[in-house]
Write a protein that holds these residues in place. Structure first.
Motif, PDB file in Angstrom:
ATOM      1  N   HIS A   1     -50.688 -84.710 -98.202  1.00  0.00           N
ATOM      2  CA  HIS A   1     -51.552 -85.166 -99.298  1.00  0.00           C
ATOM      3  C   HIS A   1     -52.964 -84.639 -99.139  1.00  0.00           C
TER       4      HIS A   1
ATOM      5  N   ASP B   1     -53.695 -91.889-101.257  1.00  0.00           N
ATOM      6  CA  ASP B   1     -52.313 -91.630-100.831  1.00  0.00           C
ATOM      7  C   ASP B   1     -52.235 -91.378 -99.326  1.00  0.00           C
TER       8      ASP B   1
ATOM      9  N   CYS C   1     -50.397 -93.707 -96.477  1.00  0.00           N
ATOM     10  CA  CYS C   1     -49.336 -93.169 -95.612  1.00  0.00           C
ATOM     11  C   CYS C   1     -49.681 -93.350 -94.135  1.00  0.00           C
TER      12      CYS C   1
END
Length: 144
Positions: free
Chosen positions: A101, A120, A124
């Motif tokens: 990302h 994002d 994660c």
């Protein structure tokens, strides 16, 4: 709540064939002086403001299938080996997804991109650390 991100803006309206509108908006104006006229328009096709369109690498479908295979490996590890190993594989997948990302453009991530890259990636990374801690701290599953 933040709206989901997209790579594309609104669709462009279809272009009508014919002469470009003139300064009066009558559709038949002459090109400005020194512009080269129609011969210049035919000389090179327009590639847009950012250059020619290129397909992203790696293709988004390859990333989706790759992470699907990784999740299948997590299921197989949980069923055959241990939940501990499955948790560590899942944590590794989440770490890789967080790094992707941050380094890949939105067009390469495809459906894996949900919010802004930083949101994002942070999500994660936090999930990866949490899953890894649970995999190491929790009892070793059914094998004792």
């Amino acid at each position: 709540m933040e709206p989901a991100r997209t790579d594309t803006g609104p669709p462009e309206p279809p272009r009508q064939p014919g002469p470009a509108p003139g300064p009066d908006g009558d559709g038949g104006g002459a090109p400005p002086a020194g512009s080269g006229g129609a011969a210049e328009d035919r000389a090179a096709p327009s590639t847009g403001p950012t250059g020619p369109a290129r397909s992203p690498w790696p293709p988004p479908a390859a990333l989706v299938w790759g992470f699907g295979a990784g999740l299948l490996a997590v299921l197989v590890a949980a069923a055959v080996v241990s939940f501990w190993l499955a948790g560590l594989i899942l944590a590794a997948l989440l770490l890789v997804l967080g790094v992707l990302h941050l380094v890949l453009p939105l067009s390469a991530l495809g459906p894996l991109a949900v919010r802004t890259p930083w949101v994002d990636a942070t999500t994660c990374f936090v999930l990866a650390v949490g899953v890894a801690v649970l995999a190491v701290v929790a009892p070793r599953g059914l094998q004792g």
